[in-house]
Write a protein that holds these residues in place. Structure first.
Motif, PDB file in Angstrom:
ATOM      1  N   SER A 127       0.839  -1.191   0.000  1.00 49.73           N
ATOM      2  CA  SER A 127       0.000   0.000   0.000  1.00 49.73           C
ATOM      3  C   SER A 127       0.884   1.255   0.000  1.00 49.73           C
ATOM      4  O   SER A 127       2.060   1.200   0.360  1.00 49.73           O
ATOM      5  CB  SER A 127      -0.910   0.016   1.231  1.00 49.73           C
ATOM      6  OG  SER A 127      -0.146   0.231   2.414  1.00 49.73           O
ATOM      7  N   ARG A 128       0.281   2.368  -0.380  1.00 48.70           N
ATOM      8  CA  ARG A 128       1.062   3.607  -0.444  1.00 48.70           C
ATOM      9  C   ARG A 128       1.621   3.974   0.928  1.00 48.70           C
ATOM     10  O   ARG A 128       2.770   4.405   1.053  1.00 48.70           O
ATOM     11  CB  ARG A 128       0.199   4.744  -0.995  1.00 48.70           C
ATOM     12  CG  ARG A 128       0.975   6.034  -1.185  1.00 48.70           C
ATOM     13  CD  ARG A 128       0.195   7.068  -1.942  1.00 48.70           C
ATOM     14  NE  ARG A 128      -0.864   7.649  -1.134  1.00 48.70           N
ATOM     15  CZ  ARG A 128      -1.521   8.758  -1.491  1.00 48.70           C
ATOM     16  NH1 ARG A 128      -1.231   9.349  -2.629  1.00 48.70           N
ATOM     17  NH2 ARG A 128      -2.463   9.254  -0.722  1.00 48.70           N
ATOM     18  N   ARG A 129       0.801   3.803   1.957  1.00 46.68           N
ATOM     19  CA  ARG A 129       1.242   4.124   3.302  1.00 46.68           C
ATOM     20  C   ARG A 129       2.391   3.218   3.739  1.00 46.68           C
ATOM     21  O   ARG A 129       3.371   3.673   4.355  1.00 46.68           O
ATOM     22  CB  ARG A 129       0.062   4.008   4.270  1.00 46.68           C
ATOM     23  CG  ARG A 129       0.360   4.424   5.690  1.00 46.68           C
ATOM     24  CD  ARG A 129      -0.934   4.509   6.501  1.00 46.68           C
ATOM     25  NE  ARG A 129      -0.632   4.762   7.905  1.00 46.68           N
ATOM     26  CZ  ARG A 129      -0.337   3.820   8.782  1.00 46.68           C
ATOM     27  NH1 ARG A 129      -0.316   2.548   8.392  1.00 46.68           N
ATOM     28  NH2 ARG A 129      -0.078   4.127  10.034  1.00 46.68           N
ATOM     29  N   ALA A 130       2.292   1.917   3.405  1.00 50.59           N
ATOM     30  CA  ALA A 130       3.360   0.980   3.761  1.00 50.59           C
ATOM     31  C   ALA A 130       4.660   1.339   3.040  1.00 50.59           C
ATOM     32  O   ALA A 130       5.745   1.285   3.624  1.00 50.59           O
ATOM     33  CB  ALA A 130       2.948  -0.445   3.412  1.00 50.59           C
ATOM     34  N   ARG A 131       4.552   1.730   1.766  1.00 50.42           N
ATOM     35  CA  ARG A 131       5.753   2.114   1.011  1.00 50.42           C
ATOM     36  C   ARG A 131       6.411   3.340   1.630  1.00 50.42           C
ATOM     37  O   ARG A 131       7.637   3.437   1.691  1.00 50.42           O
ATOM     38  CB  ARG A 131       5.389   2.390  -0.457  1.00 50.42           C
ATOM     39  CG  ARG A 131       4.893   1.175  -1.214  1.00 50.42           C
ATOM     40  CD  ARG A 131       4.862   1.416  -2.709  1.00 50.42           C
ATOM     41  NE  ARG A 131       4.050   2.534  -3.119  1.00 50.42           N
ATOM     42  CZ  ARG A 131       2.782   2.449  -3.480  1.00 50.42           C
ATOM     43  NH1 ARG A 131       2.162   1.280  -3.449  1.00 50.42           N
ATOM     44  NH2 ARG A 131       2.100   3.510  -3.880  1.00 50.42           N
ATOM     45  N   ALA A 132       5.586   4.289   2.077  1.00 50.07           N
ATOM     46  CA  ALA A 132       6.128   5.496   2.690  1.00 50.07           C
ATOM     47  C   ALA A 132       6.878   5.161   3.979  1.00 50.07           C
ATOM     48  O   ALA A 132       7.969   5.690   4.232  1.00 50.07           O
ATOM     49  CB  ALA A 132       5.001   6.487   2.974  1.00 50.07           C
ATOM     50  N   LEU A 133       6.319   4.276   4.794  1.00 45.37           N
ATOM     51  CA  LEU A 133       6.976   3.904   6.046  1.00 45.37           C
ATOM     52  C   LEU A 133       8.267   3.126   5.792  1.00 45.37           C
ATOM     53  O   LEU A 133       9.284   3.352   6.464  1.00 45.37           O
ATOM     54  CB  LEU A 133       6.025   3.072   6.904  1.00 45.37           C
ATOM     55  CG  LEU A 133       4.901   3.865   7.595  1.00 45.37           C
ATOM     56  CD1 LEU A 133       3.864   2.922   8.183  1.00 45.37           C
ATOM     57  CD2 LEU A 133       5.471   4.782   8.668  1.00 45.37           C
ATOM     58  N   MET A 134       8.255   2.227   4.803  1.00 48.82           N
ATOM     59  CA  MET A 134       9.479   1.493   4.468  1.00 48.82           C
ATOM     60  C   MET A 134      10.540   2.448   3.933  1.00 48.82           C
ATOM     61  O   MET A 134      11.732   2.308   4.246  1.00 48.82           O
ATOM     62  CB  MET A 134       9.177   0.391   3.455  1.00 48.82           C
ATOM     63  CG  MET A 134       8.422  -0.793   4.048  1.00 48.82           C
ATOM     64  SD  MET A 134       8.283  -2.193   2.903  1.00 48.82           S
ATOM     65  CE  MET A 134       7.071  -1.567   1.753  1.00 48.82           C
ATOM     66  N   SER A 135      10.114   3.414   3.149  1.00 46.16           N
ATOM     67  CA  SER A 135      11.059   4.397   2.600  1.00 46.16           C
ATOM     68  C   SER A 135      11.676   5.230   3.716  1.00 46.16           C
ATOM     69  O   SER A 135      12.873   5.550   3.674  1.00 46.16           O
ATOM     70  CB  SER A 135      10.346   5.306   1.593  1.00 46.16           C
ATOM     71  OG  SER A 135       9.851   4.555   0.506  1.00 46.16           O
ATOM     72  N   TRP A 136      10.865   5.587   4.709  1.00 42.87           N
ATOM     73  CA  TRP A 136      11.395   6.313   5.867  1.00 42.87           C
ATOM     74  C   TRP A 136      12.502   5.492   6.531  1.00 42.87           C
ATOM     75  O   TRP A 136      13.567   6.027   6.877  1.00 42.87           O
ATOM     76  CB  TRP A 136      10.272   6.580   6.868  1.00 42.87           C
ATOM     77  CG  TRP A 136      10.697   7.393   8.063  1.00 42.87           C
ATOM     78  CD1 TRP A 136      10.571   8.737   8.222  1.00 42.87           C
ATOM     79  CD2 TRP A 136      11.339   6.912   9.258  1.00 42.87           C
ATOM     80  NE1 TRP A 136      11.084   9.131   9.442  1.00 42.87           N
ATOM     81  CE2 TRP A 136      11.567   8.034  10.100  1.00 42.87           C
ATOM     82  CE3 TRP A 136      11.750   5.661   9.697  1.00 42.87           C
ATOM     83  CZ2 TRP A 136      12.179   7.921  11.348  1.00 42.87           C
ATOM     84  CZ3 TRP A 136      12.366   5.544  10.948  1.00 42.87           C
ATOM     85  CH2 TRP A 136      12.567   6.657  11.755  1.00 42.87           C
ATOM     86  N   GLY A 137      12.267   4.194   6.710  1.00 44.88           N
ATOM     87  CA  GLY A 137      13.272   3.327   7.331  1.00 44.88           C
ATOM     88  C   GLY A 137      14.545   3.232   6.512  1.00 44.88           C
ATOM     89  O   GLY A 137      15.658   3.244   7.060  1.00 44.88           O
ATOM     90  N   ILE A 138      14.404   3.145   5.190  1.00 43.73           N
ATOM     91  CA  ILE A 138      15.575   3.089   4.309  1.00 43.73           C
ATOM     92  C   ILE A 138      16.396   4.366   4.438  1.00 43.73           C
ATOM     93  O   ILE A 138      17.630   4.341   4.569  1.00 43.73           O
ATOM     94  CB  ILE A 138      15.141   2.875   2.847  1.00 43.73           C
ATOM     95  CG1 ILE A 138      14.563   1.460   2.665  1.00 43.73           C
ATOM     96  CG2 ILE A 138      16.317   3.096   1.884  1.00 43.73           C
ATOM     97  CD1 ILE A 138      13.879   1.256   1.320  1.00 43.73           C
ATOM     98  N   LEU A 139      15.702   5.502   4.407  1.00 42.14           N
ATOM     99  CA  LEU A 139      16.404   6.790   4.502  1.00 42.14           C
ATOM    100  C   LEU A 139      17.135   6.939   5.827  1.00 42.14           C
ATOM    101  O   LEU A 139      18.295   7.378   5.859  1.00 42.14           O
ATOM    102  CB  LEU A 139      15.408   7.937   4.324  1.00 42.14           C
ATOM    103  CG  LEU A 139      15.199   8.479   2.919  1.00 42.14           C
ATOM    104  CD1 LEU A 139      14.206   9.630   2.939  1.00 42.14           C
ATOM    105  CD2 LEU A 139      16.506   8.926   2.300  1.00 42.14           C
TER     106      LEU A 139
END
Length: 487
Positions: free
Chosen positions: A309-321
């Motif tokens: 989901s878009r929200r899940a992608r955003a949270l995973m991206s936060w973790g990557i950053l």
């Protein structure tokens, strides 16, 4: 209820047709992705060339003082204009807002060409202020196009395309600079370097005239780019305030915005210009921007990956950053121990022993920068589909970004210790992510599409007369009209 796309409506929409050449459909000039590519080439020719020049450290000069003072004028002006430029965009429209924005870049490069011969720092500072004014217009319009033209499922792709072309400009500009300065191991860059930048940046300003007004664009899924109504200057000023009041979550992004250009001064002036020879600075510059291209394309594709989901992608991206911020700046701490502003830099050349490790660190800084910028734009685009609101968001982003850049330009001009610039850069990036985390946890939804986003009674497909089922679809409590319930 099933309905069929009206042929007249189909022909009227920008992306529903287009000529076929050798069996391949060529999209219309006003198709959203075509417009995004045009904007990408404008970035290629204007801020891309500016970045190539800035990436040399000191804008190609031996002493970065003139460039730092121009940077203070540039970012101070940008900070002031950036907060209200969304109002100007609402009156002028995207096309002319961006056209005004393209003017200042060639003047900035011309000022450094003049400085090579006259040492006229006043002209350099003036050009910085002019560029700050113009660039606030260009980046506001660019942000609206990139965030509001694509469908929600293509937003990451659109951001990565523009970032790819933007950084490709910096790569080519850096390559031209390397060719011009291959035999130069010390001193400022050649006059030909500045002349090349001036010509390309002037072409970028002209390219702005080929953009299509936003209200003539309909996306491939049948949604329209909302037309901005201009109720009056007072209402627009109130709207700027209302944007903050109605969605105060955006305040949590301000530290990320502040950090988004802050680190450039340390990387360009205190790493590249300080530690390396003139031609090696140009060589580093190429790979810094190449890494940005790779990072933007990969991260944009991930942000559009529909498996999550878009929200899940955003949270995973936060973790990557967050992981990359800690790893890359942690590695940069080891480099910091080798530098001292009170001691002249070693002038490391690209053929020196162990140079490749220094290049790898510099490329890592570039990678992190591209991911940071893409993520900021993606977050703003995920918070609204309203171009007027997005213009305000983009204005906030670029204005606060400019305040950060002004701050570190002032610190660098006053010759503070390298550790100050390094530590504040690292701390702002890590802290900005932590402060923004609640927004990704509780504010970001899987969609911001509403009933008003769709063309009334119809959804336009890119090809053919296809029966479309119009129905109601619920996503995160938001009622939307969609094609067979698929967003």
């Amino acid at each position: 209820m099933a309905t069929e796309v009206d042929p007249e409506q189909q022909n009227a929409t920008p992306q529903s047709g287009g000529r076929r050449i050798f069996g391949y459909k060529i999209p219309r000039h006003s198709a959203p992705m075509v417009q995004i590519v045009i904007v990408g080439f404008i970035l290629f020719l204007n801020p891309g060339m500016y970045n190539a020049l800035a990436g040399l450290g000191g804008a190609g000069q031996v002493d970065a003082t003139a460039q730092n003072n121009a940077g203070i004028a540039l970012h101070t002006t940008f900070a002031v204009i950036g907060f209200v430029v969304g109002i100007a965009h609402n009156y002028l429209g995207t096309k002319w807002t961006m056209a005004i924005g393209g003017i200042g870049y060639c003047v900035y490069s011309a000022a450094f060409l003049c400085y090579n011969h006259t040492r006229n720092e006043g002209f350099v500072i003036f050009s910085g202020a002019l560029l700050g004014f113009c660039a606030s217009f260009l980046w506001c319009a660019q942000g609206v196009v990139m965030m509001s033209y694509p469908t929600e499922s293509q937003r990451g792709r659109a951001i990565s395309i523009t970032w790819f072309l933007f950084n490709l400009g910096a790569v080519i500009g850096a390559a031209v600079s390397l060719g011009q300065n291959w035999s130069v191991k010390a001193g400022h860059v050649t006059d030909g370097t500045y002349v090349g930048f001036i010509v390309l940046e002037a072409a970028g300003a002209l390219l702005c005239c080929f953009l299509t007004p936003s209200e003539k664009i309909i996306r491939s899924d049948g949604t329209k780019v909302q037309r901005v109504v201009h109720p009056g200057l007072k209402s627009d000023i109130v709207g700027l305030y209302t944007t903050l009041v109605s969605d105060p979550w955006v305040l949590l992004l301000f530290p990320m915005f502040f950090a988004s250009n802050y680190f450039y001064t340390y990387q360009f002036n205190d790493v590249n210009a300080y530690y390396f020879s003139t031609r090696t600075r140009a060589f580093n510059n190429i790979f810094y921007w190449i890494t940005q291209i790779i990072g933007a394309l990969a991260f944009g594709a991930f942000l559009d990956w529909t498996r999550f989901s878009r929200r899940a992608r955003a949270l995973m991206s936060w973790g990557i950053l967050f992981t990359l911020v800690m790893a890359i700046w942690g590695g940069g701490f080891a480099f910091l121990q080798k530098t001292n502003r009170a001691v002249k830099g070693p002038g490391m050349d690209l053929f020196d022993t162990d140079y490749v490790w220094y290049l790898f660190l510099y490329m890592s800084y570039g990678l992190l920068d591209s991911l940071w910028q893409v993520f900021c734009y993606y977050t703003m685009g995920a918070m609204s589909n309203d171009p007027r609101k997005l213009a305000y968001y983009a204005g906030f982003y670029k204005s606060i970004q400019a305040v950060g850049a002004t701050t570190i330009s002032k610190l660098d001009a006053e010759k503070v210790a390298f550790g100050v610039n390094f530590g504040t850069s690292w701390g702002l990036m890590a802290g900005g992510l932590v402060i923004a985390l609640p927004l990704y946890l509780w504010r970001l939804h899987n969609t911001e599409v509403t009933d008003e986003d769709f063309v009334e009674g119809k959804s336009v497909e890119a090809t053919g007369r296809i029966p479309i089922t119009i129905g109601e679809h619920k996503s995160d409590g938001i009622s939307v009209v969609s094609n067979k319930g698929a967003l």
